[in-house]
Motif scaffolding. Structure first.
Motif, PDB file in Angstrom:
ATOM      1  N   ASN A   1       8.989  11.464   1.725  1.00 62.92           N
ATOM      2  CA  ASN A   1       7.618  11.543   1.212  1.00 62.92           C
ATOM      3  C   ASN A   1       7.430  10.709  -0.045  1.00 62.92           C
ATOM      4  OD1 ASN A   1       6.882  13.292   3.260  1.00 62.92           O
ATOM      5  ND2 ASN A   1       7.448  15.123   2.094  1.00 62.92           N
ATOM      6  N   GLN A   2       8.411  10.754  -0.948  1.00 64.13           N
ATOM      7  CA  GLN A   2       8.280  10.011  -2.193  1.00 64.13           C
ATOM      8  C   GLN A   2       8.276   8.504  -1.945  1.00 64.13           C
ATOM      9  OE1 GLN A   2      10.258  12.695  -1.924  1.00 64.13           O
ATOM     10  NE2 GLN A   2       9.114  14.061  -3.296  1.00 64.13           N
ATOM     11  N   THR A   3       9.216   8.019  -1.163  1.00 58.34           N
ATOM     12  CA  THR A   3       9.254   6.584  -0.893  1.00 58.34           C
ATOM     13  C   THR A   3       8.062   6.139  -0.053  1.00 58.34           C
ATOM     14  OG1 THR A   3      10.720   7.059   0.991  1.00 58.34           O
ATOM     15  CG2 THR A   3      11.759   6.431  -1.081  1.00 58.34           C
ATOM     16  N   PHE A   4       7.579   7.015   0.810  1.00 51.74           N
ATOM     17  CA  PHE A   4       6.381   6.717   1.598  1.00 51.74           C
ATOM     18  C   PHE A   4       5.178   6.512   0.678  1.00 51.74           C
ATOM     19  CE2 PHE A   4       2.585   7.820   3.962  1.00 51.74           C
ATOM     20  CZ  PHE A   4       2.779   7.221   5.202  1.00 51.74           C
ATOM     21  N   ALA A   5       4.972   7.420  -0.251  1.00 53.21           N
ATOM     22  CA  ALA A   5       3.841   7.315  -1.173  1.00 53.21           C
ATOM     23  C   ALA A   5       3.984   6.108  -2.093  1.00 53.21           C
ATOM     24  CB  ALA A   5       3.727   8.602  -1.990  1.00 53.21           C
ATOM     25  N   THR A   6       5.213   5.848  -2.550  1.00 54.52           N
ATOM     26  CA  THR A   6       5.437   4.704  -3.438  1.00 54.52           C
ATOM     27  C   THR A   6       5.096   3.395  -2.751  1.00 54.52           C
ATOM     28  OG1 THR A   6       7.230   5.911  -4.533  1.00 54.52           O
ATOM     29  CG2 THR A   6       7.149   3.534  -4.858  1.00 54.52           C
ATOM     30  N   MET A   7       5.550   3.232  -1.531  1.00 54.03           N
ATOM     31  CA  MET A   7       5.283   1.985  -0.821  1.00 54.03           C
ATOM     32  C   MET A   7       3.817   1.870  -0.429  1.00 54.03           C
ATOM     33  SD  MET A   7       6.232  -0.896   0.108  1.00 54.03           S
ATOM     34  CE  MET A   7       7.989  -0.819  -0.252  1.00 54.03           C
ATOM     35  N   MET A   8       3.172   2.980  -0.151  1.00 57.02           N
ATOM     36  CA  MET A   8       1.750   2.931   0.196  1.00 57.02           C
ATOM     37  C   MET A   8       0.924   2.420  -0.992  1.00 57.02           C
ATOM     38  SD  MET A   8      -0.550   5.917   1.930  1.00 57.02           S
ATOM     39  CE  MET A   8      -2.216   5.589   2.489  1.00 57.02           C
ATOM     40  N   VAL A   9       1.247   2.909  -2.188  1.00 61.83           N
ATOM     41  CA  VAL A   9       0.556   2.416  -3.389  1.00 61.83           C
ATOM     42  C   VAL A   9       0.852   0.934  -3.598  1.00 61.83           C
ATOM     43  CG1 VAL A   9       0.388   2.633  -5.888  1.00 61.83           C
ATOM     44  CG2 VAL A   9       0.500   4.677  -4.471  1.00 61.83           C
ATOM     45  N   SER A  10       2.095   0.529  -3.361  1.00 63.95           N
ATOM     46  CA  SER A  10       2.463  -0.883  -3.528  1.00 63.95           C
ATOM     47  C   SER A  10       1.683  -1.769  -2.559  1.00 63.95           C
ATOM     48  CB  SER A  10       3.967  -1.052  -3.297  1.00 63.95           C
ATOM     49  OG  SER A  10       4.715  -0.268  -4.198  1.00 63.95           O
ATOM     50  N   ILE A  11       1.561  -1.335  -1.308  1.00 62.44           N
ATOM     51  CA  ILE A  11       0.805  -2.113  -0.313  1.00 62.44           C
ATOM     52  C   ILE A  11      -0.650  -2.249  -0.742  1.00 62.44           C
ATOM     53  CG2 ILE A  11      -0.065  -2.057   2.058  1.00 62.44           C
ATOM     54  CD1 ILE A  11       2.579  -0.727   2.864  1.00 62.44           C
ATOM     55  N   LEU A  12      -1.228  -1.173  -1.248  1.00 62.56           N
ATOM     56  CA  LEU A  12      -2.616  -1.209  -1.707  1.00 62.56           C
ATOM     57  C   LEU A  12      -2.793  -2.204  -2.838  1.00 62.56           C
ATOM     58  CD1 LEU A  12      -5.512  -0.080  -1.715  1.00 62.56           C
ATOM     59  CD2 LEU A  12      -4.703   1.735  -3.233  1.00 62.56           C
ATOM     60  N   ILE A  13      -1.895  -2.175  -3.818  1.00 65.63           N
ATOM     61  CA  ILE A  13      -2.010  -3.073  -4.969  1.00 65.63           C
ATOM     62  C   ILE A  13      -1.794  -4.520  -4.543  1.00 65.63           C
ATOM     63  CG2 ILE A  13      -0.990  -3.679  -7.194  1.00 65.63           C
ATOM     64  CD1 ILE A  13      -0.330  -0.739  -7.584  1.00 65.63           C
ATOM     65  N   MET A  14      -0.804  -4.767  -3.689  1.00 62.56           N
ATOM     66  CA  MET A  14      -0.521  -6.136  -3.235  1.00 62.56           C
ATOM     67  C   MET A  14      -1.745  -6.796  -2.626  1.00 62.56           C
ATOM     68  SD  MET A  14       3.187  -5.744  -1.388  1.00 62.56           S
ATOM     69  CE  MET A  14       4.508  -4.785  -2.141  1.00 62.56           C
ATOM     70  N   THR A  15      -2.420  -6.087  -1.738  1.00 59.28           N
ATOM     71  CA  THR A  15      -3.559  -6.669  -1.038  1.00 59.28           C
ATOM     72  C   THR A  15      -4.804  -6.728  -1.918  1.00 59.28           C
ATOM     73  OG1 THR A  15      -2.671  -5.749   1.012  1.00 59.28           O
ATOM     74  CG2 THR A  15      -4.931  -6.539   1.069  1.00 59.28           C
ATOM     75  N   ALA A  16      -4.991  -5.724  -2.766  1.00 56.55           N
ATOM     76  CA  ALA A  16      -6.198  -5.681  -3.599  1.00 56.55           C
ATOM     77  C   ALA A  16      -6.229  -6.794  -4.633  1.00 56.55           C
ATOM     78  CB  ALA A  16      -6.301  -4.321  -4.290  1.00 56.55           C
ATOM     79  N   MET A  17      -5.053  -7.270  -5.064  1.00 58.37           N
ATOM     80  CA  MET A  17      -5.056  -8.269  -6.136  1.00 58.37           C
ATOM     81  C   MET A  17      -5.164  -9.701  -5.603  1.00 58.37           C
ATOM     82  SD  MET A  17      -1.087  -8.332  -7.348  1.00 58.37           S
ATOM     83  CE  MET A  17       0.215  -9.043  -6.327  1.00 58.37           C
ATOM     84  N   VAL A  18      -5.070  -9.896  -4.289  1.00 62.11           N
ATOM     85  CA  VAL A  18      -5.055 -11.258  -3.749  1.00 62.11           C
ATOM     86  C   VAL A  18      -6.382 -11.961  -3.987  1.00 62.11           C
ATOM     87  CG1 VAL A  18      -4.863 -12.636  -1.654  1.00 62.11           C
ATOM     88  CG2 VAL A  18      -3.302 -10.721  -2.031  1.00 62.11           C
ATOM     89  N   ASN A  19      -7.468 -11.368  -3.515  1.00 53.88           N
ATOM     90  CA  ASN A  19      -8.764 -12.036  -3.579  1.00 53.88           C
ATOM     91  C   ASN A  19      -9.222 -12.318  -5.005  1.00 53.88           C
ATOM     92  OD1 ASN A  19     -11.138 -13.126  -2.462  1.00 53.88           O
ATOM     93  ND2 ASN A  19     -11.184 -11.562  -0.890  1.00 53.88           N
ATOM     94  N   PRO A  20      -9.190 -11.351  -5.927  1.00 52.09           N
ATOM     95  CA  PRO A  20      -9.656 -11.646  -7.290  1.00 52.09           C
ATOM     96  C   PRO A  20      -8.830 -12.699  -8.008  1.00 52.09           C
ATOM     97  CG  PRO A  20      -9.542  -9.275  -6.915  1.00 52.09           C
ATOM     98  CD  PRO A  20      -8.847  -9.923  -5.775  1.00 52.09           C
ATOM     99  N   ILE A  21      -7.503 -12.611  -7.927  1.00 54.59           N
ATOM    100  CA  ILE A  21      -6.662 -13.541  -8.682  1.00 54.59           C
ATOM    101  C   ILE A  21      -6.742 -14.948  -8.103  1.00 54.59           C
ATOM    102  CG2 ILE A  21      -4.292 -14.072  -9.369  1.00 54.59           C
ATOM    103  CD1 ILE A  21      -3.712 -11.127  -9.501  1.00 54.59           C
TER     104      ILE A  21
END
Length: 862
Positions: free
Chosen positions: A438-458
């Protein structure tokens, strides 16, 4: 359990496993227990075991699906101005509807997300994943891999090897500090983390590049090619990992999956291609005639069967669906399938995937549990940061070694970090196979969200900054050296536009010392639900691009490309790159301008929107494209009014005449200098006879200007100062032209003093009415007193006052007219350079102080 009354089971954290009921639940201490729910039993003589299974499951499913779609659309509306991809909204929807936020409320859990109420959503989610992977395989084009450049290959390898090593290390690092491993073989989780960090979502990256107008650039093509390699590598790793874990007791269990893949690729793909080709040749030419809904139905049945076979072989059903989509040849059938099912799959069947994923991720309790020490949140944040930067750093370093600029290297690294649905699929597979807790699942889910969200603005920020800097580096015809390459973008709407523009290029003097790079763009209106795009064509192979992707019949694009290819073969100093711009007419100019800027184009040539001999608008949208480009193009723009320029070039075949008579009328301003520069280049082409006529204000016109002016008016003084400055720049360029062309017998130069616009028209009618081509400047931003009388009845301002007069005049009805405008951004740069040379300083916003000698009179009055 099937009792009439609820049954309660104590949740003992000391007992590792409790087998009771059908649900398996894992608590925070990693002990496993089950929970049962109440189900009403009915009499055995009734067919249904429960009162009504439809009434039990369907209302809950309808409520959950409606809730998911509503929240998803709400996030898409909110994130739309931020230019975030749909994938970000989908992840946020799952988080909000899961235990992280709304799941904290007992009433919400009981009414909207009970244990027994998620089964139908999970079933639809699995079916949605299967069909989504089929669509991904159908969209993926493996042709770029046949001619992959070493640069794209090296970047792809950097995006595989670096993130793989970092992903494995981060997984073990997080497991060590959290001490929460739920498996005896944690290497499984490390592999899943490595796969997630390795992959780059090809469909999501393509949409982001299209949104940023980078899809057609060198940066975009490199990113897409590398993304295909990364996606295929991640997919193969996922297939191997899932097959190996499912067959861990027998290594030969992987063999059926490999045989399935090879059978589909080696045997079924050629057979399917032959059937599709035979069906297309038998049933007609249009999409509707070639393929019916029956063909689509059988293909969808094939998706389900392929998923069943791969699941039977020990893999996931989505692997079989992906392979089936990959082996279907691109063309009309794939287009028809996409038109039928794409919106339904992405809009209805895929959102439940994120709802189920959100129910599995309690970010509040799993990332920052209360019982952990204070240093653990720091470790979690550090792991997320390192996971998000793994691919960026590895791609950035390798790109620098490949001599890519640091700015493009950083943008490329961020683009390659784009994640999508495949990352969520890998994450869920890892959790289902007990490789991720559960912990690693949640950690990677947040990482995936941040990775994709920062592409377009930057990337969007850096792209805009680069465009602003690059605008001042673009060349103009006026500034181009005599023996430098001329880069031309030619826009064509139909075959009718191509002949005149080709003739114009033929007399543009392409030589080995002064070659021409031509980017031929077929302008196609976007229809249907397709995405705007630029399609590149291979000039060395037959063009097979099908316009059915745009819900249109196949146009005459093959004939147009053939014409440009023939022109390229006949002239060794010409290189042609054909492409198709597919966009709504309202935004087509953005794609053209962006492409011209990226390729360093000097001039854009466009056809006039009216037909020869027809004063009515042929297509108002074509006219709007021209007007938009005149306002936004980063380079010069030329609009050709074609009236049989091709015929005049061929001349009389009996006398083998090949002369083309060109007249350039110069009045004043940057547009006229740009038009003169183009005419000067044409004059060096064999067979072109150029006549340059400069109209100068006579004494009566100067007296009239002086009499109407008020020397006490600041605006008048500023206008006179700017006009003097413009006249000096005109004199300098014209004198340079006269000096270099004085010994050229094919160039004639003369000056005429006139007092009004009527005198200009009369002079052209009496002396220069026998030309094949007239070249004039549009005169944007200036209004010479000599032609002020021509602007009162303007109907086509994109041609300028003099250009429109020539188009409407009867004595020039046989000739073609080219109207040239210098790019506005290039003009600003030119003005700044000239100010520095002439000693012009800005005072305030409107006043200019000029410190230069008065230009001498050229004389030579006709």
């Amino acid at each position: 359990m099937a009792n009439s009354t609820p049954t309660t089971i104590p949740m003992s954290y000391q007992t590792p496993n409790i087998t009771f009921g059908i649900y398996l639940i894992v608590n925070d201490s990693q002990n496993e227990f089950t929970v049962c729910f109440n189900r009403t039993q009915v009499d055995s003589n009734i067919t249904w075991q429960i009162s009504n299974p439809v009434m039990k499951s369907l209302p809950m499913f309808a409520i959950q699906l409606s809730l998911v779609l509503f929240v998803l659309r709400l996030f898409m509306f909110i994130l739309g101005p931020l230019r975030q991809p749909r994938f970000v909204a989908e992840i946020l929807t799952g988080i909000v509807l899961g235990p992280t936020l709304l799941g904290q409320f007992p009433k919400y859990r009981a009414n909207f997300a009970p244990f027994e109420g998620v089964l139908v959503m999970e079933t639809l989610a699995n079916l949605g994943l299967t069909f989504y992977m089929f669509v991904v395989g159908l969209e993926m084009d493996l042709m770029p891999l046949r001619k992959i450049e070493s640069k794209a290959l090296n970047i792809a390898l950097a995006g595989i090897l670096g993130p793989t090593a970092i992903g494995i290390g981060l997984y073990f690092m997080l497991e060590k500090f959290l001490n929460a491993s739920i498996t005896h073989t944690p290497i499984k989780g490390a592999i899943f983390w490595a796969i997630i960090l390795t992959l780059t979502s090809f469909p999501d990256l393509a949409r982001i590049l299209s949104d940023l107008k980078l899809l057609h650039t060198d940066l975009g093509k490199t990113a897409l090619t590398s993304a295909i390699i990364n996606d295929l590598t991640a997919w193969l790793l996922l297939v191997g990992t899932v097959s190996a874990i499912n067959g861990r007791q027998n290594i030969f269990a992987v063999v059926p999956t490999m045989l399935f893949i090879l059978t589909y690729w080696i045997l079924l793909r050629p057979v399917l291609g032959w059937i599709i080709q035979r069906t297309a040749s038998t049933n007609g030419t249009s999409v509707e005639g070639k393929y019916s809904d029956t063909h689509v139905f059988f293909i969808l049945i094939g998706v389900v069967i392929s998923g069943f076979i791969s699941d039977f072989c020990g893999s996931h059903s989505m692997i079989g669906a992906f392979m089936f989509g990959l082996i279907i040849p691109g063309g009309d059938l794939g287009t028809k399938i996409m038109d039928r099912i794409e919106e339904y799959i992405t809009g209805i069947m895929l959102p439940p995937v994120f709802f189920v994923t959100g129910l599995r991720a309690n970010l509040r309790d799993h990332l920052f549990p209360k019982q952990m020490d204070n240093f653990v949140p720091f470790i979690v944040v550090l792991v997320i940061i390192l996971a998000c930067s793994a691919k960026i750093v590895s791609t950035f370093i390798v790109s620098l070694f490949l001599n890519i600029s640091s700015q493009d290297a950083l943008a490329l690294g961020i683009l390659m970090n784009t994640k999508g649905v495949l990352a969520i699929i890998v994450l869920n597979e890892g959790r289902s196979l007990k490789g991720i807790n559960n912990q690693t699942f949640a950690t990677m889910m947040v990482s995936i969200l941040i990775m994709t969200a920062m592409v377009n603005p930057i990337v969007g920020f850096f792209h805009k900054a680069t465009r602003r800097l690059r605008r001042f580096q673009l060349r103009t015809l006026e500034k181009n050296k005599q023996d430098s390459e001329l880069r031309v973008l030619v826009g064509v709407h139909s075959l009718r536009n191509a002949s005149g523009l080709i003739s114009l290029l033929q007399i543009s003097n392409a030589t080995p010392k002064s070659p021409m790079a031509i980017f031929f763009v077929h302008l196609v209106e976007l229809t249907g639900r397709a995405s705007a795009m630029l399609v590149f064509h291979d000039t060395h192979h037959k063009h097979n691009y099908n316009y059915s992707t745009l819900n249109r019949e196949k146009a005459d694009v093959d004939q147009i490309i053939s014409i440009f290819q023939s022109y390229e073969r006949d002239n060794i100093a010409v290189s042609v790159q054909p492409l198709t711009a597919v966009s709504p007419y309202t935004t087509m100019h953005e794609y053209i301008s962006s492409f011209a800027e990226d390729k360093g184009v000097t001039i854009i040539l466009l056809p006039f929107h009216k037909k020869q001999g027809n004063n009515d608008d042929q297509n108002p949208e074509h006219r709007q494209v021209n007007k938009n480009l005149l306002e936004t193009a980063p380079c010069s723009v030329g609009i050709l009014v074609d009236r049989g320029l091709q015929a005049s070039l061929h001349g009389d075949s009996q006398h083998n005449a090949q002369k083309c008579y060109v007249a350039m009328f110069f009045i004043e301003g940057r547009d006229d200098r740009e038009a003169l520069a183009y005419a000067w280049r044409m004059a060096r082409c064999p067979g072109v006879v150029l006549t340059v006529v400069r109209f100068i204000a006579g004494k009566a016109a100067e007296d009239m200007i002086a009499a109407t002016g008020n020397y006490d008016d600041d605006k008048f003084l500023v206008a006179m100062t700017e006009r003097q400055d413009m006249k000096q720049m005109d004199d300098r360029y014209v004198n340079e032209f006269r000096f270099r062309a004085m010994c050229d017998q094919s160039i004639k130069y003369m000056e005429k003093r006139v007092d009004s616009a009527d005198h200009i028209v009369q002079s052209i009618r009496s002396t220069y009415s026998d030309m094949d081509l007239y070249i004039v400047g549009r005169g944007e931003g200036v209004m010479p007193p000599l032609i002020s009388g021509l602007s009162g009845w303007s109907d086509c301002p994109e041609l300028g006052a003099l250009g429109e007069t020539l188009v409407a005049a009867e004595f020039t009805s046989h000739a073609s007219i080219l109207v040239v405008q210098q790019g506005k951004s290039a003009w600003k740069r030119s003005v700044m350079d000239q100010k520095g040379k002439l000693g012009i300083n800005s005072v305030g916003s409107n006043t200019l102080i000029v410190n230069h000698k008065k230009g001498g009179d050229l004389g030579n009055d006709d």
